[in-house]
Scaffold this motif. Structure first.
Motif, PDB file in Angstrom:
ATOM      1  N   ALA A 133     -11.765   3.657   4.979  1.00  0.00           N
ATOM      2  CA  ALA A 133     -10.839   3.830   6.101  1.00  0.00           C
ATOM      3  C   ALA A 133     -11.545   4.500   7.281  1.00  0.00           C
ATOM      4  O   ALA A 133     -11.329   4.137   8.437  1.00  0.00           O
ATOM      5  N   GLY A 134     -12.383   5.482   6.994  1.00  0.00           N
ATOM      6  CA  GLY A 134     -13.102   6.172   8.051  1.00  0.00           C
ATOM      7  C   GLY A 134     -14.070   5.278   8.793  1.00  0.00           C
ATOM      8  O   GLY A 134     -14.391   5.536   9.962  1.00  0.00           O
ATOM      9  N   ASP A 135     -14.523   4.221   8.138  1.00  0.00           N
ATOM     10  CA  ASP A 135     -15.462   3.280   8.764  1.00  0.00           C
ATOM     11  C   ASP A 135     -14.744   2.116   9.455  1.00  0.00           C
ATOM     12  O   ASP A 135     -15.411   1.203   9.966  1.00  0.00           O
ATOM     13  N   THR A 136     -13.424   2.112   9.429  1.00  0.00           N
ATOM     14  CA  THR A 136     -12.656   1.016  10.025  1.00  0.00           C
ATOM     15  C   THR A 136     -12.226   1.402  11.439  1.00  0.00           C
ATOM     16  O   THR A 136     -11.467   2.351  11.626  1.00  0.00           O
ATOM     17  N   ASP A 137     -12.728   0.685  12.432  1.00  0.00           N
ATOM     18  CA  ASP A 137     -12.415   0.976  13.830  1.00  0.00           C
ATOM     19  C   ASP A 137     -10.920   0.809  14.115  1.00  0.00           C
ATOM     20  O   ASP A 137     -10.288  -0.133  13.611  1.00  0.00           O
ATOM     21  N   GLY A 138     -10.383   1.724  14.918  1.00  0.00           N
ATOM     22  CA  GLY A 138      -8.990   1.627  15.347  1.00  0.00           C
ATOM     23  C   GLY A 138      -8.001   2.224  14.378  1.00  0.00           C
ATOM     24  O   GLY A 138      -6.786   2.119  14.579  1.00  0.00           O
ATOM     25  N   SER A 166      -2.819   5.427  10.123  1.00  0.00           N
ATOM     26  CA  SER A 166      -1.963   4.796  11.131  1.00  0.00           C
ATOM     27  C   SER A 166      -2.822   3.926  12.023  1.00  0.00           C
ATOM     28  O   SER A 166      -4.003   4.232  12.265  1.00  0.00           O
ATOM     29  N   GLY A 167      -2.226   2.855  12.498  1.00  0.00           N
ATOM     30  CA  GLY A 167      -2.939   1.935  13.373  1.00  0.00           C
ATOM     31  C   GLY A 167      -2.168   0.642  13.521  1.00  0.00           C
ATOM     32  O   GLY A 167      -1.167   0.416  12.837  1.00  0.00           O
ATOM     33  N   GLU A 190      -7.255  -5.468   8.212  1.00  0.00           N
ATOM     34  CA  GLU A 190      -8.700  -5.378   8.039  1.00  0.00           C
ATOM     35  C   GLU A 190      -9.059  -4.336   6.984  1.00  0.00           C
ATOM     36  O   GLU A 190      -9.974  -4.537   6.173  1.00  0.00           O
ATOM     37  N   LEU A 191      -8.318  -3.214   6.977  1.00  0.00           N
ATOM     38  CA  LEU A 191      -8.567  -2.177   5.975  1.00  0.00           C
ATOM     39  C   LEU A 191      -8.341  -2.715   4.564  1.00  0.00           C
ATOM     40  O   LEU A 191      -9.167  -2.494   3.661  1.00  0.00           O
ATOM     41  N   VAL A 192      -7.228  -3.398   4.358  1.00  0.00           N
ATOM     42  CA  VAL A 192      -6.932  -3.954   3.031  1.00  0.00           C
ATOM     43  C   VAL A 192      -8.032  -4.924   2.613  1.00  0.00           C
ATOM     44  O   VAL A 192      -8.496  -4.925   1.453  1.00  0.00           O
ATOM     45  N   ARG A 204     -11.150  -4.899   3.519  1.00  0.00           N
ATOM     46  CA  ARG A 204     -12.365  -4.154   3.180  1.00  0.00           C
ATOM     47  C   ARG A 204     -12.227  -3.436   1.836  1.00  0.00           C
ATOM     48  O   ARG A 204     -13.204  -3.336   1.085  1.00  0.00           O
ATOM     49  N   LEU A 205     -11.063  -2.934   1.548  1.00  0.00           N
ATOM     50  CA  LEU A 205     -10.856  -2.272   0.258  1.00  0.00           C
ATOM     51  C   LEU A 205     -11.051  -3.255  -0.895  1.00  0.00           C
ATOM     52  O   LEU A 205     -11.689  -2.930  -1.907  1.00  0.00           O
ATOM     53  N   VAL A 206     -10.502  -4.440  -0.738  1.00  0.00           N
ATOM     54  CA  VAL A 206     -10.637  -5.460  -1.785  1.00  0.00           C
ATOM     55  C   VAL A 206     -12.100  -5.854  -1.950  1.00  0.00           C
ATOM     56  O   VAL A 206     -12.609  -5.997  -3.076  1.00  0.00           O
ATOM     57  N   GLN A 207     -12.795  -6.014  -0.810  1.00  0.00           N
ATOM     58  CA  GLN A 207     -14.216  -6.379  -0.875  1.00  0.00           C
ATOM     59  C   GLN A 207     -15.040  -5.294  -1.551  1.00  0.00           C
ATOM     60  O   GLN A 207     -16.072  -5.580  -2.179  1.00  0.00           O
ATOM     61  N   ALA A 208     -14.573  -4.034  -1.437  1.00  0.00           N
ATOM     62  CA  ALA A 208     -15.283  -2.916  -2.078  1.00  0.00           C
ATOM     63  C   ALA A 208     -14.837  -2.710  -3.527  1.00  0.00           C
ATOM     64  O   ALA A 208     -15.206  -1.710  -4.152  1.00  0.00           O
ATOM     65  N   ASP A 209     -14.066  -3.653  -4.040  1.00  0.00           N
ATOM     66  CA  ASP A 209     -13.576  -3.596  -5.420  1.00  0.00           C
ATOM     67  C   ASP A 209     -12.684  -2.368  -5.665  1.00  0.00           C
ATOM     68  O   ASP A 209     -12.713  -1.764  -6.731  1.00  0.00           O
ATOM     69  N   ILE A 210     -11.914  -1.999  -4.633  1.00  0.00           N
ATOM     70  CA  ILE A 210     -10.943  -0.906  -4.729  1.00  0.00           C
ATOM     71  C   ILE A 210      -9.543  -1.521  -4.775  1.00  0.00           C
ATOM     72  O   ILE A 210      -9.134  -2.214  -3.846  1.00  0.00           O
ATOM     73  N   ALA A 211      -8.838  -1.287  -5.873  1.00  0.00           N
ATOM     74  CA  ALA A 211      -7.505  -1.874  -6.032  1.00  0.00           C
ATOM     75  C   ALA A 211      -6.488  -1.139  -5.148  1.00  0.00           C
ATOM     76  O   ALA A 211      -6.451   0.094  -5.142  1.00  0.00           O
ATOM     77  N   VAL A 212      -5.688  -1.907  -4.407  1.00  0.00           N
ATOM     78  CA  VAL A 212      -4.615  -1.337  -3.586  1.00  0.00           C
ATOM     79  C   VAL A 212      -3.331  -1.403  -4.400  1.00  0.00           C
ATOM     80  O   VAL A 212      -2.792  -2.483  -4.656  1.00  0.00           O
ATOM     81  N   ARG A 213      -2.848  -0.254  -4.829  1.00  0.00           N
ATOM     82  CA  ARG A 213      -1.662  -0.198  -5.689  1.00  0.00           C
ATOM     83  C   ARG A 213      -0.374  -0.015  -4.906  1.00  0.00           C
ATOM     84  O   ARG A 213       0.708  -0.332  -5.396  1.00  0.00           O
ATOM     85  N   GLU A 214      -0.494   0.524  -3.718  1.00  0.00           N
ATOM     86  CA  GLU A 214       0.697   0.691  -2.874  1.00  0.00           C
ATOM     87  C   GLU A 214       0.268   0.763  -1.421  1.00  0.00           C
ATOM     88  O   GLU A 214      -0.714   1.423  -1.082  1.00  0.00           O
TER      89      GLU A 214
END
Length: 308
Positions: A244-249, A264-265, A272-274, A276-286
């Protein structure tokens, strides 16, 4: 073809001494629509509901109810029912006796024959013979709705209909209102609860200091707010925070200590954040807004109006 209008109000003004309750209010409600009326305390909601029920007449402007111009108090056409500031009940009478008294006042035998049916619709059959002085707030609200249903309304006006309702009672009332709308009845309901409005209403009018701050579809209202705070729960909070810290905006808020990421954004940046999280193999649970888009828009619009 457009549905006929149940309510058409244009330029409605209403004052009480030096207090301006309504200032140029416009309201259009077609048949078969559940229309939400929301706003802060003192915004003019109760005054407007009273006009729709024929309890008062506006100082100026035009009002048509079910196609009939209304220019004086107690002159609304047949087919209008509801209550403001809670239903009026006889505490010494039972629920059934209250409805029977209403039917007797109307001199309507068909209404009297519908008493058991409307009690069943609102879930009060089991307490039909109990005196209403012992009723809870939610039970009184449901009995008020039953009284309105006796009139087989084409326009139903309700003030905080879910007040005091438990989840079961709320579900029952929701079902009644949705069936009425499906059969062509227009419903105008005032509520402080955004979940009621989101669950029931297709359009909403927001009042602030007697003026219309917004009127239109819920989707358009939510679109008034471009950025919201979202909570994100992932399989790896620390790694998610770095992404998230590396995601512009994107701005990172509080709440990180609990393992919940708050950001927030704009929506495209969240997308874009979601990704990137998926590409980093980080599961988004909520991924959910901390405040619903409707509530956020409501707060923003009413604050703007109040500051004017």
């Amino acid at each position: 073809m457009d549905a006929p209008l149940a309510v058409r109000a244009r330029g409605i003004d209403q004052s009480f001494g030096e207090v301006v309750a309504l200032d140029g209010v416009e309201l259009t409600v077609p048949a078969g629509q559940i229309h939400g009326l929301v706003g802060p305390n003192g915004a003019g909601k109760t005054t407007l509901l009273g006009l729709l029920l024929g309890l008062a007449v506006a100082d100026s402007g035009s009002l048509e109810i079910l196609g009939t111009p209304v220019g004086r108090a107690l002159a609304v056409p047949e087919g209008v029912a509801g209550f403001v500031d809670g239903p009026g009940l006889y505490p010494s009478l039972t629920a059934r006796q209250n409805l029977a008294a209403l039917a007797a006042l109307r001199g309507d035998k068909a209404m009297a024959r519908s008493i058991d049916d409307v009690l069943d619709q609102v879930g009060l059959t089991d307490v039909a013979n109990d005196r209403t002085r012992g009723f809870s707030l939610g039970m009184r609200q449901r009995l008020g709705l039953a009284a309105a249903l006796l009139a087989k309304p084409r326009l139903l006006i309700l003030d905080e209909p879910s007040n005091g309702l438990d989840p079961s009672g709320k579900k029952q009332v929701y079902g009644v209102l949705q069936r009425l709308a499906a059969d062509g009845t227009a419903v105008v309901l005032s509520s402080h609860r955004m979940d009621d409005v989101e669950a029931l209403c297709s359009e909403v009018t927001i009042l602030a200091t007697g003026r219309v701050a917004f009127s239109g579809p819920l989707g358009k209202l939510a679109g008034e707010i471009r950025e919201l705070d979202y909570r994100i729960v992932t399989s790896d909070p620390a790694a998610a925070r770095k992404v998230a810290g590396d995601t512009d905006g994107l701005r990172i808020g509080g709440g990180q200590d609990s393992g919940v990421l708050v950001v927030s954004g704009p929506v495209p940046v969240l997308d874009e954040l979601v990704k990137r999280l998926v590409q980093a193999d980080i599961a988004v649970r909520e991924l959910s807004p901390l405040v619903s888009p409707l509530e956020a828009a409501f707060l923003a619009l009413t604050e703007v109006e109040t500051d004017r």
